[in-house]
Design an enzyme around this catalytic site. Structure first.
Site, PDB file in Angstrom:
ATOM      1  N   LYS A 111       0.677  -1.520  -0.018  1.00  0.00           N
ATOM      2  CA  LYS A 111      -0.061  -0.133  -0.492  1.00  0.00           C
ATOM      3  C   LYS A 111       1.196   1.203  -0.427  1.00  0.00           C
ATOM      4  O   LYS A 111       0.649   2.203  -0.493  1.00  0.00           O
ATOM      5  CB  LYS A 111      -0.736   0.016   1.282  1.00  0.00           C
ATOM      6  CG  LYS A 111      -2.330  -0.538   1.427  1.00  0.00           C
ATOM      7  CD  LYS A 111      -2.886  -1.100   2.072  1.00  0.00           C
ATOM      8  CE  LYS A 111      -3.800  -1.613   2.103  1.00  0.00           C
ATOM      9  NZ  LYS A 111      -4.865  -1.777   3.245  1.00  0.00           N
ATOM     10  N   LYS A 198      -6.286 -10.085 -10.087  1.00  0.00           N
ATOM     11  CA  LYS A 198      -6.844  -9.966  -9.358  1.00  0.00           C
ATOM     12  C   LYS A 198      -8.337  -8.900  -9.505  1.00  0.00           C
ATOM     13  O   LYS A 198      -7.739  -8.137 -10.073  1.00  0.00           O
ATOM     14  CB  LYS A 198      -6.909  -9.977  -7.856  1.00  0.00           C
ATOM     15  CG  LYS A 198      -7.697 -10.515  -6.773  1.00  0.00           C
ATOM     16  CD  LYS A 198      -7.182 -10.186  -5.128  1.00  0.00           C
ATOM     17  CE  LYS A 198      -8.167  -9.905  -3.873  1.00  0.00           C
ATOM     18  NZ  LYS A 198      -8.519  -9.938  -3.220  1.00  0.00           N
ATOM     19  N   LYS A 201     -11.368  -3.872  -7.001  1.00  0.00           N
ATOM     20  CA  LYS A 201     -12.484  -1.826  -7.368  1.00  0.00           C
ATOM     21  C   LYS A 201     -11.900  -1.854  -7.663  1.00  0.00           C
ATOM     22  O   LYS A 201     -12.151  -0.266  -8.064  1.00  0.00           O
ATOM     23  CB  LYS A 201     -13.776  -2.561  -6.626  1.00  0.00           C
ATOM     24  CG  LYS A 201     -12.736  -1.873  -4.488  1.00  0.00           C
ATOM     25  CD  LYS A 201     -13.862  -1.956  -3.891  1.00  0.00           C
ATOM     26  CE  LYS A 201     -12.950  -2.441  -2.496  1.00  0.00           C
ATOM     27  NZ  LYS A 201     -14.041  -3.078  -1.556  1.00  0.00           N
TER      28      LYS A 201
END
Ligand code: TRP
Length: 331
Positions: A111, A198, A201
């Site tokens: 992240k 993967k 969203k």
């Protein structure tokens, strides 16, 4: 009754990947177990967000869970920020966690890199670092037997257990050490446009994912456009046929058939007809949920349900935190 804690972050809309990967399991568990289902809005603000979307995503998540038919008597759905003990315990846990432990988390590394690249900066918001301690608080406040986790959260669960054991050693039994259940045969859903990645969203390409709130024609359009190969023969082979294999996995998740059963069932179809069948399957499951979802959003049923969840969770969290405080000597 066995108790489960689970959380869903408020970042972005839910995809069919989230739906098959975690929500369906929560629904299936929900009648047999007591579940604390946390709408993790405080986790949602660890990354850049807009207030409007935060509110919208939080309400949508709660409404969607209810629309899926969760039994409200055994499922407690609530907003994390409304229970002050979550951030409070998180602070106490942080004081029993080393910087090294937090920095080593794979998600922290991933992240932070993403954040730095995207924002062209060298620093990262510290919420990203403390994220797992908040998650540990979510869990340890409710003494659950189990926490169901996907592969990417396993490390956070291990850290939760380590902090809990460390504090139990120091102060006596404060925490129940939670077990985590990973579901190995759980479907991991890949992107429709790039099936080796993967489904996410946060992907900018809207054709790469299907939102659980997409309408029938959008669902069909996205499935029909999904990337496949030119062989026009249906069988499961992730390495050589990632696109078709992904569609088989999605079919399996929505039909509750195994991969083998699906493959047998659709083997004689060409890609076009297979995709049509798959679209129908998704539409027939998702559209009724969306209709309930609309009602729940409009008549504000989500508010009543989360207030009830909040009451139950909050009285438990208050007791637990004051017990913890007394054990560690805080007046
Ligand atoms: N971090 C989890 C995820 O990204 C969400 C989450 C927040 C959670 N609190 C939790 C999961 C507590 C399980 C238990 O998926």
């Amino acid at each position: 009754m066995e108790r489960i804690v689970s959380g869903l972050t408020t970042t972005g809309t839910l995809t069919i990947g989230n739906y098959l990967g975690s929500i369906k399991q929560l629904i299936n568990n929900g009648n047999k177990r007591e579940q604390f289902l946390i709408i993790a809005d405080l986790h949602g603000i660890t990354v850049p967000f807009s207030p409007e979307n935060l509110t919208k995503n939080s309400i949508n998540l709660a409404s969607f869970l209810i629309a899926c038919g969760l039994d409200i008597s055994t499922n407690h759905i609530f907003f994390q920020n409304q229970i002050v003990q979550h951030p409070e315990l998180s602070y106490i846990l942080v004081c029993h966690t080393t910087v090294g432990e937090l920095v080593r988390m794979t998600q922290y590394k991933e992240k932070s890199e993403k954040f730095k690249l995207k924002n062209k900066t060298n620093t990262v918001p510290s919420g990203v670092l403390f994220y797992p301690a908040l998650m540990a608080a979510d869990i340890l406040l409710y003494d659950p037997h189990f926490v169901p986790v996907g592969g990417d959260q396993k490390q956070h669960l291990e850290l939760t257990r380590n902090i809990a054991m460390r504090m139990n050693n120091k102060y006596g039994e404060i925490f129940k050490i939670p077990e985590f259940v990973t579901q190995p045969n759980l479907s991991k859903i890949m992107s429709l446009t790039n099936p080796t990645k993967k489904m996410s969203k946060s992907n900018e390409d809207q054709n790469s994912y299907i939102s659980v709130l997409d309408d029938a024609s959008t669902i069909t359009k996205k499935i029909m456009r999904a990337k496949t190969d030119s062989e026009n023969k249906i069988y499961y082979d992730v390495e050589h046929k990632p696109g078709i294999s992904n569609l088989i996995t999605i079919y399996s998740g929505f039909s509750n058939l195994t991969i083998e059963e699906v493959t047998k069932k659709v083997a004689s179809l060409d890609y076009g007809n297979f995709k049509k069948q798959l679209s129908k399957l998704l539409v027939s499951e998702l559209i009724p949920v969306q209709e309930k979802f609309k009602m729940i959003s409009e008549n504000m049923e989500w508010k009543k349900v989360t207030q009830k969840g909040q009451q139950i969770a909050s009285s438990m969290a208050a007791k637990k935190l004051s017990f913890i405080k007394s054990k560690i000597g805080l007046l």
